[in-house]
Every structure is written in structure tokens, then in C-alpha cells.
Design a protein around this motif. Structure first.
Motif, PDB file in Angstrom:
ATOM      1  N   VAL A  44     -27.080 -21.143  13.469  1.00 20.76           N
ATOM      2  CA  VAL A  44     -26.787 -20.581  12.153  1.00 20.76           C
ATOM      3  C   VAL A  44     -25.839 -19.379  12.264  1.00 20.76           C
ATOM      4  O   VAL A  44     -24.913 -19.231  11.473  1.00 20.76           O
ATOM      5  N   MET A  45     -26.037 -18.534  13.279  1.00 20.92           N
ATOM      6  CA  MET A  45     -25.151 -17.385  13.467  1.00 20.92           C
ATOM      7  C   MET A  45     -23.732 -17.832  13.820  1.00 20.92           C
ATOM      8  O   MET A  45     -22.754 -17.205  13.417  1.00 20.92           O
ATOM      9  N   GLY A  46     -23.612 -18.946  14.540  1.00 19.91           N
ATOM     10  CA  GLY A  46     -22.298 -19.504  14.832  1.00 19.91           C
ATOM     11  C   GLY A  46     -21.595 -19.965  13.569  1.00 19.91           C
ATOM     12  O   GLY A  46     -20.391 -19.745  13.392  1.00 19.91           O
ATOM     13  N   LEU A  47     -22.342 -20.598  12.678  1.00 25.01           N
ATOM     14  CA  LEU A  47     -21.769 -21.003  11.389  1.00 25.01           C
ATOM     15  C   LEU A  47     -21.316 -19.781  10.589  1.00 25.01           C
ATOM     16  O   LEU A  47     -20.235 -19.771  10.006  1.00 25.01           O
ATOM     17  N   GLU A  48     -22.143 -18.758  10.584  1.00 24.71           N
ATOM     18  CA  GLU A  48     -21.816 -17.526   9.848  1.00 24.71           C
ATOM     19  C   GLU A  48     -20.584 -16.850  10.440  1.00 24.71           C
ATOM     20  O   GLU A  48     -19.741 -16.322   9.716  1.00 24.71           O
ATOM     21  N   ALA A  49     -20.461 -16.892  11.760  1.00 24.18           N
ATOM     22  CA  ALA A  49     -19.319 -16.251  12.422  1.00 24.18           C
ATOM     23  C   ALA A  49     -18.001 -16.915  12.031  1.00 24.18           C
ATOM     24  O   ALA A  49     -16.950 -16.258  12.045  1.00 24.18           O
ATOM     25  N   ASN A  50     -18.063 -18.176  11.639  1.00 24.44           N
ATOM     26  CA  ASN A  50     -16.842 -18.895  11.258  1.00 24.44           C
ATOM     27  C   ASN A  50     -16.563 -18.878   9.757  1.00 24.44           C
ATOM     28  O   ASN A  50     -15.582 -19.458   9.315  1.00 24.44           O
ATOM     29  N   ARG A  51     -17.412 -18.199   8.981  1.00 18.25           N
ATOM     30  CA  ARG A  51     -17.242 -18.168   7.524  1.00 18.25           C
ATOM     31  C   ARG A  51     -16.157 -17.163   7.142  1.00 18.25           C
ATOM     32  O   ARG A  51     -16.113 -16.053   7.647  1.00 18.25           O
ATOM     33  N   GLN A  52     -15.289 -17.561   6.227  1.00 21.45           N
ATOM     34  CA  GLN A  52     -14.252 -16.663   5.727  1.00 21.45           C
ATOM     35  C   GLN A  52     -14.909 -15.514   4.956  1.00 21.45           C
ATOM     36  O   GLN A  52     -15.813 -15.736   4.156  1.00 21.45           O
ATOM     37  N   ARG A  53     -14.462 -14.318   5.186  1.00 20.83           N
ATOM     38  CA  ARG A  53     -15.025 -13.132   4.535  1.00 20.83           C
ATOM     39  C   ARG A  53     -14.239 -12.797   3.282  1.00 20.83           C
ATOM     40  O   ARG A  53     -13.041 -13.020   3.195  1.00 20.83           O
ATOM     41  N   SER A  54     -14.933 -12.196   2.318  1.00 22.32           N
ATOM     42  CA  SER A  54     -14.299 -11.842   1.048  1.00 22.32           C
ATOM     43  C   SER A  54     -13.764 -10.420   1.046  1.00 22.32           C
ATOM     44  O   SER A  54     -13.066 -10.037   0.128  1.00 22.32           O
ATOM     45  N   GLY A  55     -14.096  -9.645   2.023  1.00 28.89           N
ATOM     46  CA  GLY A  55     -13.605  -8.276   2.106  1.00 28.89           C
ATOM     47  C   GLY A  55     -14.671  -7.348   2.642  1.00 28.89           C
ATOM     48  O   GLY A  55     -15.862  -7.591   2.491  1.00 28.89           O
ATOM     49  N   VAL A  56     -14.228  -6.301   3.274  1.00 26.45           N
ATOM     50  CA  VAL A  56     -15.149  -5.352   3.895  1.00 26.45           C
ATOM     51  C   VAL A  56     -15.997  -4.649   2.839  1.00 26.45           C
ATOM     52  O   VAL A  56     -17.204  -4.488   3.005  1.00 26.45           O
TER      53      VAL A  56
END
Length: 101
Positions: A44-56
């Protein structure tokens, strides 16, 4: 290292305590974390690490709300968010973090 030594050197405080325990595969009570739990966590953390972020700023606000709600009363956290230039608490956040348990 034995479990006893790991447990003596291990702290249960601070933001990194959980990550350090997971990396060791040892819970705070000295018991091993089952491999199946570690595998699912890492997946699950691997999936999260690859998720596009919306901003800091959005992520900062989310962390502040999620963690702040454990330590700060609703009205106080809401005012602190506003004072810092973040959006105030949303109704769904209030219901989730401050609603009946």
C-alpha cells in the motif's frame, strides 16, 4: 540483536517511531510484526509513493487536520488553520474527527 535490546533502544515517541519499528519488523512490545502485515503495508505504501500529489500546502493541511484533531479541540484547531491561511475545517472533517465515536 535480541528483541530485548531492540526494545530498550526503541522509542515510542515522535513521528519516526512507527517507521523505525516497521523497518525493524518489531512492534513496541518487542513482538515481531507478522510478515503478511508487513507485506500489505509495503504494498500500500508503494502505491501511495506513486500517487500524483496535489501540492505541498494541501498535504500540510491534511496532516495538520488528521494529527491536530487528536490533540487540539475543534474550535481551536479551526481558528489555527484560519490564522495560518489554510481553509477552515470542513463539515466532513468535523464529523469524522470530532463526531461521536
Amino acid at each position: 540483536m535480541t528483541t530485548e535490546i531492540n526494545q530498550e533502544n526503541q522509542t515510542t515517541k515522535g513521528a519516526d517511531a512507527i517507521d523505525e519499528a516497521i523497518a525493524r519488523g518489531i512492534d513496541f512490545d518487542g513482538s515481531p510484526i507478522p510478515p503478511v502485515k508487513l507485506e500489505l503495508y509495503h504494498k500500500v505504501m508503494g502505491l501511495e509513493a506513486n500517487r500524483q500529489r496535489s501540492g505541498v500546502s494541501n498535504t500540510m493541511r491534511s496532516r495538520i487536520v488528521r494529527i491536530g484533531a487528536k490533540h487540539i479541540p475543534q474550535a481551536e484547531l479551526n481558528q489555527q488553520l484560519i490564522d495560518a491561511g489554510f481553509a477552515p475545517l470542513k463539515e466532513k472533517e468535523i464529523a469524522f474527527f470530532y463526531g461521536p465515536k
